[in-house]
Motif scaffolding. Structure first.
Motif, PDB file in Angstrom:
ATOM      1  N   TRP A 175     -38.170 -54.977  51.839  1.00  0.00           N
ATOM      2  CA  TRP A 175     -36.760 -55.146  52.185  1.00  0.00           C
ATOM      3  C   TRP A 175     -35.940 -54.685  50.984  1.00  0.00           C
ATOM      4  O   TRP A 175     -36.130 -55.173  49.876  1.00  0.00           O
ATOM      5  CB  TRP A 175     -36.449 -56.595  52.521  1.00  0.00           C
ATOM      6  N   ASP A 177     -31.863 -52.887  50.011  1.00  0.00           N
ATOM      7  CA  ASP A 177     -30.547 -52.400  50.455  1.00  0.00           C
ATOM      8  C   ASP A 177     -30.404 -50.949  50.043  1.00  0.00           C
ATOM      9  O   ASP A 177     -29.814 -50.618  49.012  1.00  0.00           O
ATOM     10  CB  ASP A 177     -29.445 -53.265  49.838  1.00  0.00           C
ATOM     11  N   TRP A 183     -26.597 -55.391  53.224  1.00  0.00           N
ATOM     12  CA  TRP A 183     -27.672 -55.875  54.097  1.00  0.00           C
ATOM     13  C   TRP A 183     -28.972 -55.195  53.687  1.00  0.00           C
ATOM     14  O   TRP A 183     -29.028 -53.976  53.533  1.00  0.00           O
ATOM     15  CB  TRP A 183     -27.369 -55.553  55.564  1.00  0.00           C
ATOM     16  N   ASP A 184     -30.034 -56.006  53.516  1.00  0.00           N
ATOM     17  CA  ASP A 184     -31.340 -55.442  53.166  1.00  0.00           C
ATOM     18  C   ASP A 184     -31.914 -54.672  54.348  1.00  0.00           C
ATOM     19  O   ASP A 184     -31.973 -55.188  55.473  1.00  0.00           O
ATOM     20  CB  ASP A 184     -32.316 -56.545  52.758  1.00  0.00           C
ATOM     21  N   ASP A 185     -32.336 -53.437  54.086  1.00  0.00           N
ATOM     22  CA  ASP A 185     -32.945 -52.591  55.104  1.00  0.00           C
ATOM     23  C   ASP A 185     -34.466 -52.717  55.055  1.00  0.00           C
ATOM     24  O   ASP A 185     -35.043 -53.116  54.047  1.00  0.00           O
ATOM     25  CB  ASP A 185     -32.529 -51.130  54.883  1.00  0.00           C
ATOM     26  N   LEU A 186     -35.107 -52.366  56.157  1.00  0.00           N
ATOM     27  CA  LEU A 186     -36.551 -52.498  56.285  1.00  0.00           C
ATOM     28  C   LEU A 186     -37.221 -51.152  56.048  1.00  0.00           C
ATOM     29  O   LEU A 186     -36.879 -50.157  56.681  1.00  0.00           O
ATOM     30  CB  LEU A 186     -36.909 -53.017  57.680  1.00  0.00           C
ATOM     31  N   ASN A 201     -30.274 -52.070  58.478  1.00  0.00           N
ATOM     32  CA  ASN A 201     -29.847 -53.393  58.918  1.00  0.00           C
ATOM     33  C   ASN A 201     -28.341 -53.352  59.143  1.00  0.00           C
ATOM     34  O   ASN A 201     -27.552 -53.296  58.210  1.00  0.00           O
ATOM     35  CB  ASN A 201     -30.200 -54.423  57.848  1.00  0.00           C
ATOM     36  N   LEU A 206     -31.800 -54.159  63.480  1.00  0.00           N
ATOM     37  CA  LEU A 206     -32.493 -53.068  62.809  1.00  0.00           C
ATOM     38  C   LEU A 206     -32.475 -51.830  63.685  1.00  0.00           C
ATOM     39  O   LEU A 206     -32.872 -51.880  64.850  1.00  0.00           O
ATOM     40  CB  LEU A 206     -33.939 -53.468  62.481  1.00  0.00           C
TER      41      LEU A 206
END
Length: 249
Positions: A175, A177, A183-186, A201, A206
């Protein structure tokens, strides 16, 4: 070392096997009131191994012990259990839960006695009916729409003594950003020949992002590490060289 009531006084004595010397026997001289329990189980478990013995109303409100076999180095204790009665006037209750799922209860237990409980008179436990618990989480894998890429490889052909496969452990997940929107992205890793997957995110949802893979293209990218690059830029480095950058429009 083993514990056993050698003098039949209700407390457990200690026997220690010495190296190249006679065994040592230590007598337990405790004089406090006690209750000793021995089990007589149904064949083949005649010693009641695995049964749980509970005494209520003794020196403490509840005492519980399990009958075990072995448990010590090259030795095993006498399959009896000793409990602290507290005082001679305490009103005690003894309960045995057998491995067979049955239950024995002895009321009005007196201190300084040895009780042998026979499984023959045990009663079946009443079934406990509980309402099904509502799950706290649900499987949302299908919503992501991601398929992991893994190149087939026979680990055992190269190292026959491996206990299990080490080259197909699945992707690493990070995770981070990436787009600096708070927002933390995947980020999901991939095996050799695959592509890293990045999901933006957008406030709790998602969505697949327009990012592309650069750097070394032939190695495994199962691990990812988010980092702050030079000049405030953000990148996610796979285990083998490379980073993620936004696709130009």
């Amino acid at each position: 070392m083993a514990l056993a009531d050698l003098d039949n006084d209700g407390d457990l004595d200690v026997v220690v096997n010495n190296f190249n010397a006679p065994a040592s026997v230590y007598r337990n001289e405790a004089a406090a009131p006690r209750v000793v329990v021995r089990l007589k189980g149904l064949p083949p478990n005649t010693r009641g191994v695995g049964a749980r013995i509970t005494l209520r109303g003794g020196a403490v409100p509840l005492q519980s012990q399990e009958v075990v076999a072995g448990g010590r180095y090259l030795s095993s204790d006498d399959p009896v259990r000793s409990f602290a009665a507290g005082s001679l006037t305490n009103r005690l209750t003894l309960e045995v839960r057998w491995r067979s799922g049955r239950r024995s209860v002895v009321e009005a237990v007196r201190a300084n006695r040895l009780y042998e409980v026979d499984e023959t008179g045990a009663q079946p436990l009443e079934p406990v009916i509980t309402a099904p618990a509502s799950p706290w989480f649900e499987d949302a894998t299908s919503r992501l729409g991601h398929t992991h890429h893994e190149t087939p490889f026979d680990d055992f052909e190269r190292q026959p003594l491996l206990p299990n496969l080490l080259s197909q452990l699945g992707p690493g997940v990070a995770w981070f950003d990436v787009d600096r929107d708070g927002w933390d992205d995947l980020v999901i890793g991939t095996g050799a020949g695959g592509r890293l997957a990045v999901y933006r995110n957008t406030g709790g949802w998602l969505r697949a992002a327009g990012w592309r893979r650069v750097g070394h293209a032939g190695g495994s990218r199962s691990d990812c590490l988010g980092r702050l690059a030079s000049k405030g830029r953000r990148a996610c480095d796979p285990r083998r060289r490379g980073a993620l950058r936004r696709r130009s429009r």
